[in-house]
Design a protein around this motif. Structure first.
Motif, mmCIF file in Angstrom:
data_model
loop_
_atom_site.group_PDB
_atom_site.id
_atom_site.type_symbol
_atom_site.label_atom_id
_atom_site.label_comp_id
_atom_site.label_asym_id
_atom_site.label_seq_id
_atom_site.Cartn_x
_atom_site.Cartn_y
_atom_site.Cartn_z
ATOM 1 N N ARG A 1 29.287 16.655 4.837
ATOM 2 C CA ARG A 1 28.119 17.179 4.144
ATOM 3 C C ARG A 1 27.423 16.216 3.193
ATOM 4 O O ARG A 1 26.308 16.494 2.759
ATOM 5 C CB ARG A 1 28.512 18.442 3.359
ATOM 6 C CG ARG A 1 28.862 19.622 4.227
ATOM 7 C CD ARG A 1 28.735 20.919 3.450
ATOM 8 N NE ARG A 1 29.708 20.994 2.363
ATOM 9 C CZ ARG A 1 30.929 21.487 2.504
ATOM 10 N NH1 ARG A 1 31.342 21.880 3.675
ATOM 11 N NH2 ARG A 1 31.741 21.548 1.467
ATOM 12 N N SER A 2 28.060 15.126 2.826
ATOM 13 C CA SER A 2 27.472 14.300 1.774
ATOM 14 C C SER A 2 26.764 13.061 2.285
ATOM 15 O O SER A 2 25.950 12.479 1.569
ATOM 16 C CB SER A 2 28.556 13.895 0.759
ATOM 17 O OG SER A 2 29.115 15.053 0.156
ATOM 18 N N ILE B 1 26.286 25.805 -4.127
ATOM 19 C CA ILE B 1 25.410 24.928 -4.910
ATOM 20 C C ILE B 1 24.409 25.811 -5.650
ATOM 21 O O ILE B 1 23.236 25.872 -5.333
ATOM 22 C CB ILE B 1 24.701 23.890 -4.020
ATOM 23 C CG1 ILE B 1 25.724 23.191 -3.121
ATOM 24 C CG2 ILE B 1 23.975 22.868 -4.828
ATOM 25 C CD1 ILE B 1 25.139 22.125 -2.244
ATOM 26 N N ASP B 2 24.918 26.554 -6.644
ATOM 27 C CA ASP B 2 24.045 27.430 -7.393
ATOM 28 C C ASP B 2 23.091 26.599 -8.219
ATOM 29 O O ASP B 2 23.446 25.597 -8.824
ATOM 30 C CB ASP B 2 24.859 28.361 -8.299
ATOM 31 C CG ASP B 2 25.688 27.620 -9.319
ATOM 32 O OD1 ASP B 2 26.172 26.514 -8.966
ATOM 33 O OD2 ASP B 2 25.839 28.108 -10.441
ATOM 34 N N VAL C 1 12.488 20.331 4.228
ATOM 35 C CA VAL C 1 12.438 19.560 2.980
ATOM 36 C C VAL C 1 13.428 20.100 1.940
ATOM 37 O O VAL C 1 14.140 19.316 1.308
ATOM 38 C CB VAL C 1 11.000 19.495 2.425
ATOM 39 C CG1 VAL C 1 10.964 18.726 1.096
ATOM 40 C CG2 VAL C 1 10.070 18.824 3.433
ATOM 41 N N PRO C 2 13.538 21.428 1.744
ATOM 42 C CA PRO C 2 14.541 21.908 0.785
ATOM 43 C C PRO C 2 15.960 21.473 1.150
ATOM 44 O O PRO C 2 16.740 21.092 0.273
ATOM 45 C CB PRO C 2 14.388 23.437 0.858
ATOM 46 C CG PRO C 2 12.993 23.657 1.313
ATOM 47 C CD PRO C 2 12.709 22.541 2.271
ATOM 48 N N MET C 3 16.307 21.522 2.442
ATOM 49 C CA MET C 3 17.656 21.122 2.852
ATOM 50 C C MET C 3 17.857 19.612 2.718
ATOM 51 O O MET C 3 18.951 19.149 2.391
ATOM 52 C CB MET C 3 17.922 21.579 4.286
ATOM 53 C CG MET C 3 18.042 23.089 4.423
ATOM 54 S SD MET C 3 18.355 23.622 6.128
ATOM 55 C CE MET C 3 20.036 23.046 6.350
ATOM 56 N N ALA C 4 16.812 18.834 2.968
ATOM 57 C CA ALA C 4 16.898 17.382 2.783
ATOM 58 C C ALA C 4 17.108 17.051 1.313
ATOM 59 O O ALA C 4 17.895 16.158 0.968
ATOM 60 C CB ALA C 4 15.630 16.708 3.305
ATOM 61 N N GLU D 1 20.709 15.460 -3.146
ATOM 62 C CA GLU D 1 21.333 15.844 -4.416
ATOM 63 C C GLU D 1 22.851 15.755 -4.315
ATOM 64 O O GLU D 1 23.527 15.218 -5.200
ATOM 65 C CB GLU D 1 20.891 17.278 -4.738
ATOM 66 C CG GLU D 1 21.181 17.737 -6.146
ATOM 67 C CD GLU D 1 20.586 19.114 -6.398
ATOM 68 O OE1 GLU D 1 20.258 19.401 -7.564
ATOM 69 O OE2 GLU D 1 20.461 19.914 -5.450
ATOM 70 N N ARG D 2 23.397 16.263 -3.217
ATOM 71 C CA ARG D 2 24.850 16.227 -3.026
ATOM 72 C C ARG D 2 25.336 14.788 -2.866
ATOM 73 O O ARG D 2 26.389 14.412 -3.392
ATOM 74 C CB ARG D 2 25.235 17.059 -1.800
ATOM 75 C CG ARG D 2 26.733 17.242 -1.657
ATOM 76 C CD ARG D 2 27.101 18.071 -0.438
ATOM 77 N NE ARG D 2 28.529 18.301 -0.447
ATOM 78 C CZ ARG D 2 29.115 19.384 -0.918
ATOM 79 N NH1 ARG D 2 28.397 20.362 -1.433
ATOM 80 N NH2 ARG D 2 30.432 19.507 -0.905
#
Length: 325
Positions: A201-202, A311-312, A78-81, A86-87
């Protein structure tokens, strides 16, 4: 009637999802993506909660059909999704000339569709969607790299609506027969960076294989330049063939064009896809209603494609800060 998707980031209620695909896709989803009914519902709830609390996301679709493309892309991390979503939103806002106002009725789009540059051939026995590009059919005398890129983005956005593709991924076959130097020369370095970042990546796309045939030797240096912006994983999935006949052997005859000895009628398949595009036109245009504060994400594209770790305070951090377990 075409469905209208809300972009309210915190709606009063959410739609309920029902898995309706053939059993093959349920098995692929479980074996490859770790998806089952319980994980899917829990992950959708967590992702929706994260969106509702996100300080920079202003408007976003929260329907299951949209969010599942990111969850499946990241195999239910879920965090990576959330980071992928977001990206994706930041990319669309940062480069609107590439990723917004994707209209199949735009003259350039219509002409490229009529020229049958692209064909969705169907699904193979392993559930992977097979698509074909005939590169030389891009009218290089009329269309720029930006127009070609926008055309490809419209196709990607449309293809991602099919759950079969979200789960099974897709195989890309590219026929370069008849292409000339100008087909490659119109792509500048900044164009390559933006386009390859989107592919790498996007966009939440599962590219299983890329096959190419009859790639001209005079364009190898340009190909190598473009691939310098590609991820190692993407490079590993590229296969080159000396002829379209050799490339065609990689697919079932039912998915191979009749011109190559197969059973596909490209004109018929293209007409069906165009009809589908026209039916989904308002859905594609409505994607522009989503909104994110791009000021927080400018560092992502300051030097082309920034590493994922750049992606800070992005999704991986804010997912935990916003209190989603």
């Amino acid at each position: 009637m075409e469905r209208k998707y809300s972009v309210d980031k915190c709606p009063a209620s959410y739609d309920r999802y029902e898995f309706t695909l053939p059993e093959l896709y349920r098995k692929i989803a479980k074996d490859e993506l770790r998806e089952d009914d319980e994980i899917r519902e829990q992950s959708l709830a967590q992702m929706r909660d994260w969106i509702a609390k996100h300080p920079y996301i202003r408007k976003c679709r929260t329907d299951a059909s949209f969010l599942l493309r990111f969850l499946r892309f990241r195999k239910y991390s879920v965090p990576m999704a959330c980071e992928a979503l977001e990206r994706y939103l930041a990319m669309r806002q940062t480069f609107p000339e590439w990723f917004k106002r994707l209209d199949c009725n735009e003259p350039a789009m219509k002409e490229m569709l009529q020229d049958v540059v692209f064909t969705k051939c169907g699904q193979d026995a392993d559930g992977r969607t097979v698509i074909l590009f005939r590169f030389a059919r891009f009218n290089v005398e009329k269309f720029s790299a930006l127009q070609e890129g926008r055309f490809t983005v419209l196709l990607i956005e449309t293809l991602l609506e099919w759950e079969e593709l979200q789960i099974g991924g897709f195989r890309v076959f590219v026929d370069y027969t008849g292409s000339v130097l100008k087909h490659y020369g119109i792509w500048g370095i900044s164009d390559m960076r933006i386009f390859m970042d989107a592919i790498n990546r996007s966009y939440p796309i599962r590219i299983r294989e890329i096959h190419g045939a009859k790639f001209p030797k005079f364009a190898l240096s340009l190909l190598n330049l473009m691939l310098s912006f590609a991820s190692p994983k993407l490079k590993d999935r590229i296969r080159c063939h000396d002829s379209v006949e050799e490339m065609a052997k990689q697919c079932d005859p039912s998915l191979v064009p009749s011109e190559w000895g197969g059973q596909c009628d490209l004109q018929d398949l293209n007409q069906r896809f165009v009809k589908h595009l026209e039916g989904r036109r308002e859905v594609m245009l409505a994607l522009d209603e989503m909104d994110i504060d791009t000021a927080h994400y400018t560092s992502l594209w300051q030097h082309g494609s920034a590493p994922e770790s750049d992606i800070d305070s992005g999704a991986m951090g804010s997912f935990r800060k916003l209190g989603v377990d």
